[in-house]
Enzyme design. Structure first.
Site, PDB file in Angstrom:
ATOM      1  N   LYS A  31      19.666  33.385   8.168  1.00  0.00           N
ATOM      2  CA  LYS A  31      20.982  32.956   8.041  1.00  0.00           C
ATOM      3  C   LYS A  31      20.906  32.901   6.369  1.00  0.00           C
ATOM      4  O   LYS A  31      20.097  32.152   5.719  1.00  0.00           O
ATOM      5  CB  LYS A  31      21.450  31.604   8.380  1.00  0.00           C
ATOM      6  CG  LYS A  31      22.913  31.353   8.145  1.00  0.00           C
ATOM      7  CD  LYS A  31      23.124  29.943   8.402  1.00  0.00           C
ATOM      8  CE  LYS A  31      23.299  28.934   7.452  1.00  0.00           C
ATOM      9  NZ  LYS A  31      24.103  29.449   6.244  1.00  0.00           N
ATOM     10  N   GLU A  59      10.675  24.036   2.794  1.00  0.00           N
ATOM     11  CA  GLU A  59      10.360  24.473   1.329  1.00  0.00           C
ATOM     12  C   GLU A  59      11.528  23.603   0.778  1.00  0.00           C
ATOM     13  O   GLU A  59      12.923  24.102   0.872  1.00  0.00           O
ATOM     14  CB  GLU A  59      10.296  25.685   1.055  1.00  0.00           C
ATOM     15  CG  GLU A  59       9.145  26.497   1.546  1.00  0.00           C
ATOM     16  CD  GLU A  59       7.949  26.169   0.736  1.00  0.00           C
ATOM     17  OE1 GLU A  59       8.071  25.347  -0.209  1.00  0.00           O
ATOM     18  OE2 GLU A  59       6.827  26.484   1.226  1.00  0.00           O
ATOM     19  N   CYS A  63      13.820  25.550  -7.768  1.00  0.00           N
ATOM     20  CA  CYS A  63      13.155  24.555  -6.917  1.00  0.00           C
ATOM     21  C   CYS A  63      12.092  24.049  -7.847  1.00  0.00           C
ATOM     22  O   CYS A  63      11.693  22.945  -7.800  1.00  0.00           O
ATOM     23  CB  CYS A  63      12.792  24.835  -5.642  1.00  0.00           C
ATOM     24  SG  CYS A  63      11.701  26.332  -5.791  1.00  0.00           S
ATOM     25  N   GLU A  93      16.825  14.956  -8.436  1.00  0.00           N
ATOM     26  CA  GLU A  93      16.912  16.706  -8.500  1.00  0.00           C
ATOM     27  C   GLU A  93      18.470  16.909  -8.982  1.00  0.00           C
ATOM     28  O   GLU A  93      19.123  16.753  -8.149  1.00  0.00           O
ATOM     29  CB  GLU A  93      16.499  17.261  -7.188  1.00  0.00           C
ATOM     30  CG  GLU A  93      16.345  18.939  -7.582  1.00  0.00           C
ATOM     31  CD  GLU A  93      16.163  19.749  -6.444  1.00  0.00           C
ATOM     32  OE1 GLU A  93      16.760  19.292  -5.367  1.00  0.00           O
ATOM     33  OE2 GLU A  93      15.518  20.786  -6.536  1.00  0.00           O
TER      34      GLU A  93
HETATM   35  P1  NAD Z   1      21.103  23.450   1.065  1.00  0.00           P
HETATM   36  O1  NAD Z   1      20.291  22.493   1.658  1.00  0.00           O
HETATM   37  O2  NAD Z   1      22.507  22.891   0.894  1.00  0.00           O
HETATM   38  O3  NAD Z   1      21.351  24.713   2.010  1.00  0.00           O
HETATM   39  C1  NAD Z   1      20.543  25.487   2.193  1.00  0.00           C
HETATM   40  C2  NAD Z   1      20.760  26.118   3.548  1.00  0.00           C
HETATM   41  O4  NAD Z   1      20.826  25.245   4.832  1.00  0.00           O
HETATM   42  C3  NAD Z   1      22.141  27.163   3.672  1.00  0.00           C
HETATM   43  O5  NAD Z   1      22.083  28.289   4.267  1.00  0.00           O
HETATM   44  C4  NAD Z   1      22.895  26.043   4.431  1.00  0.00           C
HETATM   45  O6  NAD Z   1      24.123  26.877   5.075  1.00  0.00           O
HETATM   46  C5  NAD Z   1      22.052  25.610   5.650  1.00  0.00           C
HETATM   47  N1  NAD Z   1      22.395  24.475   6.092  1.00  0.00           N
HETATM   48  C6  NAD Z   1      23.203  23.192   5.819  1.00  0.00           C
HETATM   49  N2  NAD Z   1      23.137  22.437   6.510  1.00  0.00           N
HETATM   50  C7  NAD Z   1      22.578  22.750   7.790  1.00  0.00           C
HETATM   51  C8  NAD Z   1      22.390  22.304   9.086  1.00  0.00           C
HETATM   52  N3  NAD Z   1      22.902  21.171   9.474  1.00  0.00           N
HETATM   53  N4  NAD Z   1      21.739  23.227   9.917  1.00  0.00           N
HETATM   54  C9  NAD Z   1      21.237  24.214   9.511  1.00  0.00           C
HETATM   55  N5  NAD Z   1      21.263  24.777   8.145  1.00  0.00           N
HETATM   56  C10 NAD Z   1      22.090  24.040   7.291  1.00  0.00           C
HETATM   57  O7  NAD Z   1      20.585  23.986  -0.290  1.00  0.00           O
HETATM   58  P2  NAD Z   1      21.113  24.562  -1.383  1.00  0.00           P
HETATM   59  O8  NAD Z   1      22.056  23.570  -2.435  1.00  0.00           O
HETATM   60  O9  NAD Z   1      21.817  25.812  -1.060  1.00  0.00           O
HETATM   61  O10 NAD Z   1      19.899  24.737  -2.563  1.00  0.00           O
HETATM   62  C11 NAD Z   1      19.442  24.093  -3.349  1.00  0.00           C
HETATM   63  C12 NAD Z   1      18.241  23.275  -2.872  1.00  0.00           C
HETATM   64  O11 NAD Z   1      17.281  24.306  -2.279  1.00  0.00           O
HETATM   65  C13 NAD Z   1      17.310  22.536  -3.841  1.00  0.00           C
HETATM   66  O12 NAD Z   1      17.225  21.304  -3.281  1.00  0.00           O
HETATM   67  C14 NAD Z   1      16.167  23.415  -4.222  1.00  0.00           C
HETATM   68  O13 NAD Z   1      15.351  22.750  -4.774  1.00  0.00           O
HETATM   69  C15 NAD Z   1      15.893  23.944  -2.819  1.00  0.00           C
HETATM   70  N6  NAD Z   1      15.149  25.103  -2.889  1.00  0.00           N
HETATM   71  C16 NAD Z   1      13.676  24.951  -2.632  1.00  0.00           C
HETATM   72  C17 NAD Z   1      12.840  26.116  -2.659  1.00  0.00           C
HETATM   73  C18 NAD Z   1      11.573  26.108  -2.384  1.00  0.00           C
HETATM   74  O14 NAD Z   1      10.941  27.161  -2.032  1.00  0.00           O
HETATM   75  N7  NAD Z   1      10.838  24.907  -2.309  1.00  0.00           N
HETATM   76  C19 NAD Z   1      13.275  27.320  -3.215  1.00  0.00           C
HETATM   77  C20 NAD Z   1      14.791  27.405  -3.502  1.00  0.00           C
HETATM   78  C21 NAD Z   1      15.520  26.319  -3.486  1.00  0.00           C
END
Ligand code: NAD
Length: 490
Positions: free
Chosen positions: A174, A249, A283, A382
């Site tokens: 997704k 992650e 991240c 963050e």
């Molecule tokens: P987010 O958590 O808002 O969304 C991530 C994904 O989760 C999206 O595809 C979203 O549609 C999905 N999602 C949301 N609610 C859900 C639910 N209830 N059930 C299943 N899926 C759901 O993150 P974002 O704002 O798009 O990205 C930023 C975050 O990602 C930051 O915290 C960043 O640090 C983190 N990040 C971590 C890494 C890593 O490798 N550790 C890499 C990149 C980004």
């Protein structure tokens, strides 16, 4: 490659029944319609993945043949890197310089896992019973639900798809509802590489329905999630339904520790790379600078000069160094935390506003705040933006205590010319990655993941394939004698 975006389910590109607007963050205006997958679409995708998992050709394909498909996919990603990069830049605002370089490197992730596919072996156990032979097979864990955020999504997908497909799993991926264009276009390369229908399904939609259904689906055995910690908590609730094995992650508040003995100019470049590259939306953003007090003035002056010289502008222009934030919501969050931090005593060194020359779009200037107090919101939260918080320390013990004073633990950086100190800090920082005299380096060969609220499990490296398998112990009794006493466990 297409400019009409469709979900890819069971080897077909679906005409969407519902769509939503995708926004170009550099203008704030909609630029494309994206398909919004429904829960029924998710069900179809998971069922297709389950069929592919349990039937020919995928289920009977040799690991070597799976590996060749992955290598072909890697080659296709490299051949199409420019087009994918343009889409990612358009849909997320990430600068073209970085998207081109990063996507070209994504090819190596598929090639790496393609090469490993037939080198992941089971074992024969030297069992402590003379009449038994025991083999431990490693079998694909099942249907994988892979969920990624909008930033670096081709890269974050490769670290999931690569080992999952090498292991023989099938996947429903997704894409985030923010900026899904490059992953939907990438689906065409999956098709072109020749993966059997249903092996890889790629869709986009919203978290509360499509994401929730995908991660709680009874036919899903493995969830690989990258995103924020609060979403991760929802994912864990979702997987209470299917008990899928889950890796997370998540975000970070990574410290960069600069000792007085460091090469300060090199360290300043690394700090800039850590917090202003990708507009801080990384991240591993090095968002907490810890600098030895004796060089704080000199170091901050260098940083301020570098930050103010950053070229902000159109992310599609190769000379641009910092583009917009990806979403309006993201800018509002950053503005709120910066305002609160300044109210509570933080000193603004530079930035802290929208750039005048970019009236449209979600731009924000490179910002440095001298925090003074480790309790300020800009030190704790963050931000996922170009905001660096600075704290000073007087000795190594204090530096280490400040570095570990966070509920996160994803990455960290240490700048010193003292070899012993480099080793001591490398051992003692609570984070999944410690970069010494460098920052923001990655490779398919190296595991990646966090401590604490930064996550659970690791991606990358050799062990990642194992994480998409489960063991099966096959016991064979080799004796011709009848089974002895049936009431005693052997
Ligand atoms: P987010 O958590 O808002 O969304 C991530 C994904 O989760 C999206 O595809 C979203 O549609 C999905 N999602 C949301 N609610 C859900 C639910 N209830 N059930 C299943 N899926 C759901 O993150 P974002 O704002 O798009 O990205 C930023 C975050 O990602 C930051 O915290 C960043 O640090 C983190 N990040 C971590 C890494 C890593 O490798 N550790 C890499 C990149 C980004």
């Amino acid at each position: 490659m297409t400019s009409a975006f469709r979900n890819y389910i069971d080897g077909r590109f679906d005409e969407p029944s519902a769509t939503f607007d995708s926004i170009d963050p550099s203008t704030g205006a909609p630029w494309a319609k994206m398909p919004a997958a429904s829960e029924a679409d998710v069900d179809r995708a998971v069922e297709a993945a389950h069929r592919a998992l349990t039937s020919a050709p995928w289920a009977s394909m040799t690991a070597t043949a799976r590996g060749k498909l992955l290598v072909r996919l890697g080659d296709l990603v490299v051949a199409n890197a420019d087009r994918l990069a343009e889409l990612e830049t358009r849909d997320t605002g990430k600068i073209i310089r970085e998207t081109r370089a990063q996507i070209a490197y994504v090819g190596d992730y598929y090639r790496y896992y393609g090469g490993l596919a037939d080198k992941h072996e089971g074992v024969h156990v030297p069992i402590d019973k003379a009449d038994m032979d025991v083999t431990i097979r490693r079998e694909p864990i099942g249907v994988v639900a892979a969920i990624v955020p909008w930033n670096s999504q081709l890269f974050l997908s490769a670290v999931k798809l690569g080992p999952a497909l090498a292991a023989g799993c099938t996947v429903v991926l997704k894409a985030s509802e923010d900026g899904p264009a490059p992953l939907l276009a990438f689906a065409e390369l999956v098709e072109e590489a020749g993966f059997p229908a249903g092996t890889v399904n790629i869709l986009t939609g919203f978290g509360h329905d499509c994401g929730r259904r995908l991660t709680s689906h009874p036919l899903v055995s493995r969830v690989a999630f990258t995103g924020g910690p609060s979403t991760a908590r929802n994912i864990v609730k979702n997987t209470a339904e299917n008990l899928a094995y889950t890796t997370l992650e998540l975000g970070g508040k990574s410290p960069v520790v600069v000792f007085a003995d460091a090469d300060l100019d090199s360290a300043a470049n690394a700090v800039v790379a850590g917090i202003f590259a990708a507009t801080g939306q990384s991240c591993v953003a090095g968002s907490r600078l810890l600098v030895e007090r004796s060089v704080k003035g000199d170091f901050l002056a260098r940083l301020k000069q570098k930050a103010e010289a950053i070229r902000i502008g159109d992310p599609q222009d190769p000379s641009t160094e910092m583009g917009p934030l990806a979403t309006l919501k993201q800018r509002e969050w950053i503005e709120k935390i910066v305002a609160e931090s300044l109210d509570q005593g933080g000193r603004l060194v530079t930035g802290g506003k929208r750039p005048q020359q970019e009236a449209k779009g979600y731009y924000y200037t490179p910002t440095i705040i001298e925090a003074g107090d480790a309790a300020l919101p800009c030190v704790r939260e963050e931000l996922f933006g170009p905001v660096l918080s600075v704290l000073a320390f007087d000795n190594e013990a204090q530096a280490l205590a400040l570095a570990n004073d966070t509920e996160f633990g994803l990455a960290s950086g240490v700048f010193t010319t003292n070899l012993g100190r480099a080793h001591r800090m490398g051992r003692s920082i609570h984070a999944g990655v410690v970069w010494i005299n460098t920052y923001r380096a990655v490779s398919p060969l190296v595991p990646f993941g966090g401590y604490g609220l930064s996550g659970l499990g690791r991606e990358g490296g050799l062990d990642a394939i194992r994480d998409y398998t489960r063991s099966k112990s096959v016991w064979i009794r080799t004796s011709d004698e009848p089974i002895p006493d049936p009431f005693v466990m052997r």
